[in-house]
Design an enzyme around this catalytic site. Structure first.
Site, PDB file in Angstrom:
ATOM      1  N   TYR A 152      47.742  51.122  31.239  1.00  0.00           N
ATOM      2  CA  TYR A 152      47.069  51.622  30.041  1.00  0.00           C
ATOM      3  C   TYR A 152      47.146  53.142  29.904  1.00  0.00           C
ATOM      4  O   TYR A 152      46.676  53.684  28.915  1.00  0.00           O
ATOM      5  CB  TYR A 152      45.588  51.251  30.096  1.00  0.00           C
ATOM      6  CG  TYR A 152      45.226  50.000  29.361  1.00  0.00           C
ATOM      7  CD1 TYR A 152      45.801  48.795  29.721  1.00  0.00           C
ATOM      8  CD2 TYR A 152      44.303  50.020  28.335  1.00  0.00           C
ATOM      9  CE1 TYR A 152      45.456  47.636  29.065  1.00  0.00           C
ATOM     10  CE2 TYR A 152      43.953  48.857  27.674  1.00  0.00           C
ATOM     11  CZ  TYR A 152      44.530  47.671  28.042  1.00  0.00           C
ATOM     12  OH  TYR A 152      44.182  46.535  27.398  1.00  0.00           O
ATOM     13  N   LYS A 219      45.531  42.409  41.801  1.00  0.00           N
ATOM     14  CA  LYS A 219      46.710  41.550  41.908  1.00  0.00           C
ATOM     15  C   LYS A 219      47.591  42.122  43.008  1.00  0.00           C
ATOM     16  O   LYS A 219      48.799  42.329  42.857  1.00  0.00           O
ATOM     17  CB  LYS A 219      47.413  41.507  40.534  1.00  0.00           C
ATOM     18  CG  LYS A 219      48.506  40.494  40.403  1.00  0.00           C
ATOM     19  CD  LYS A 219      48.024  39.067  40.401  1.00  0.00           C
ATOM     20  CE  LYS A 219      49.212  38.117  40.405  1.00  0.00           C
ATOM     21  NZ  LYS A 219      48.873  36.756  40.785  1.00  0.00           N
ATOM     22  N   ASP A 273      44.241  36.305  39.245  1.00  0.00           N
ATOM     23  CA  ASP A 273      44.345  34.980  38.621  1.00  0.00           C
ATOM     24  C   ASP A 273      43.270  34.040  39.169  1.00  0.00           C
ATOM     25  O   ASP A 273      42.722  33.214  38.442  1.00  0.00           O
ATOM     26  CB  ASP A 273      45.744  34.381  38.782  1.00  0.00           C
ATOM     27  CG  ASP A 273      46.360  34.687  40.118  1.00  0.00           C
ATOM     28  OD1 ASP A 273      47.375  35.391  40.144  1.00  0.00           O
ATOM     29  OD2 ASP A 273      45.800  34.256  41.126  1.00  0.00           O
ATOM     30  N   ASP A 297      40.183  44.532  31.426  1.00  0.00           N
ATOM     31  CA  ASP A 297      40.171  44.293  29.982  1.00  0.00           C
ATOM     32  C   ASP A 297      40.184  42.791  29.698  1.00  0.00           C
ATOM     33  O   ASP A 297      39.341  42.263  28.958  1.00  0.00           O
ATOM     34  CB  ASP A 297      41.417  44.969  29.387  1.00  0.00           C
ATOM     35  CG  ASP A 297      41.403  44.990  27.877  1.00  0.00           C
ATOM     36  OD1 ASP A 297      40.338  44.743  27.287  1.00  0.00           O
ATOM     37  OD2 ASP A 297      42.460  45.249  27.277  1.00  0.00           O
TER      38      ASP A 297
END
Ligand code: NAP
Length: 408
Positions: A152, A219, A273, A297
């Site tokens: 971002y 992640k 996930d 987000d």
């Protein structure tokens, strides 16, 4: 610009809040003025009822967005930026993203200008709000999303641009990377400073609010040196700065039979996930979640959906010395000026603001009264159209209904 109040101070990482703090308020664009007009009396009433005149919010209206552009030729006038800095704590309605060149987004500009690195989104269920879950009440979390880094950060180059081709050439020839021709390129910077200050704030929040668990979401199994580093730096800041007030999940299972010892906050981590599944299947096990920008987000919107959607989701963007509380939805231009939309998101952001000032009695009054108004099924169109037997009332009437519920 004057306001009949005292400026909030800031020293040694702490806000010094007088009994009549000057609070900046930006009504915003589109439906912003409608929801702000409904919100302000709710917050004033809560403070009046909770503190009987001993405390008072001194609002300082500030200009930004389309109205400011019409008046001054700037969407975000310097005077407004200076006042936001001076007030330190402010609340804002949604701002339209200017069409055409210049500023990419006023919200992003504000976050960058004040280095508002923590986006804080509490997500909980209010009885009666239509939602897709069997037990929406089991989800009660606060998400701390890093606001300044990650993909971002806006460092990217278009396919076939000179810049993208230069970067591809550098990566291929100097670093031996394999990259397809014509690729667009985005960069994902994540620093120890950026990650640690976010996790630090999440842990401090957990300690201040009696939360039991802080989960680092990442992640890192795939992106080891960015997301994986977020996890590592998170554990490091927990151990180095919070010492015996925190305990890791491994220690809880190894030394305490799976029970978190009294007075401690457990730090664990989950792969991004997996956390989406866990929050659907075992929501009660989570409390405070700290995540890098992109995952945070996604996670905040997914959690908001579990309890009935973004319409009532509050938020804050907080840095060191400046905090801006805001409705999380946009300007919904088709409803502008109709006194029709739900002011719940801004009202609950106001509740967060009151808690942030340390005025928790007033914050709790706002939340409890809003719950009562919903339980009475007197709600704005968005909720009324999904609730059986509900009466649709206007935006301002919903605000007034909440004030009435404070006195019930
Ligand atoms: P939006 O303004 O959030 O509106 C989309 C839809 O969400 C509305 O049509 C309405 O749905 C529903 N909605 C939003 N707020 C509501 C409320 N308070 N009460 C009831 N329903 C509500 O999204 P958008 O149309 O994509 O964005 C419009 C502008 O807002 C853009 O310029 C965007 O850049 C800006 N924006 C600003 C912020 C911010 O300032 N933080 C955030 C997001 C977007 P129904 O039509 O189904 O009733």
């Amino acid at each position: 610009m004057t306001a009949d109040g005292t400026l909030i101070g800031y020293a040694d990482g702490r806000y010094e809040v007088p009994d009549n703090p000057v609070i900046g308020c930006l009504a915003g664009d589109g439906i912003g003025p409608d929801i702000w007009a409904a919100t302000r009396p709710v917050l004033d009433a809560a403070v009046e009822i909770a503190y009987g005149g001993r405390r008072r919010l001194a609002w300082r209206p500030l200009a930004a967005g389309e109205a400011a552009y019409t008046d001054t030729g700037s969407y975000l006038p310097e005077e407004t930026l200076a006042a936001l800095a001076e007030c330190r704590v402010s609340i804002k309605g949604p701002l339209a993203t200017p069409v055409g060149g210049g500023i990419r987004s006023l919200n992003v500009a504000l976050r960058h200008h004040f280095d508002l690195y923590a986006c804080i989104r509490p997500v909980r269920y209010y009885e009666g709000v239509p939602n897709p879950m069997k037990r929406p009440d089991l989800l009660d979390v606060v998400i701390f999303r890093e606001n300044t880094e990650d993909v971002y950060a806006g460092i990217e180059w278009e396919s076939d641009s000179v810049e993208a081709n230069r970067v591809i050439d550098f990566l291929r020839t100097k670093l031996g990377a394999t990259i397809r021709e014509h690729s667009g390129i985005g960069i994902k910077p994540m620093s120890p400073l950026g990650c640690k200050r976010l996790v630090r704030r999440a842990i401090q929040y957990a300690l201040d609010n009696g939360c039991r668990v802080v989960t680092l979401v990442h992640k890192g199994n795939i992106m080891k040196f960015t997301e994986g580093a977020f996890r590592q730096w998170g554990y490091e800041v927990a151990a180095a700065e919070f010492g015996d007030r925190v305990i890791t999940e491994d220690e809880v299972y190894r030394d305490h039979g799976g029970e978190i010892p009294a007075g401690k906050v457990m730090i664990n981590d989950r792969i991004a996930d997996a956390i989406f599944q866990q929050l659907l299947l075992r929501p009660a096990e989570y409390d405070v979640l700290a995540a890098p920008n992109l995952n945070g987000d996604y996670l905040s919107d997914a959690c908001a959906a579990q309890v009935g959607g973004l319409g009532m989701a509050p938020g804050a963007n907080v840095g060191d010395g400046v905090a801006i509380f805001e409705a999380t939805h946009g300007t919904a231009p088709k409803y502008a000026g109709l006194d029709r939309v739900n002011p719940g998101s801004l009202i609950l952001s106001g509740k967060m603001l009151l808690d942030f000032l340390g005025w928790r009695d007033a914050g709790t009054l706002v939340e409890t009264a809003l719950q009562r108004a919903i339980a009475a099924k007197q709600v704005t169109y968005d909720l009324a159209r999904q609730m059986e037997g509900a009466t649709e009332i206007s935006c301002s009437a919903f605000g007034a209904r909440i004030i009435a519920a404070m006195k019930e």
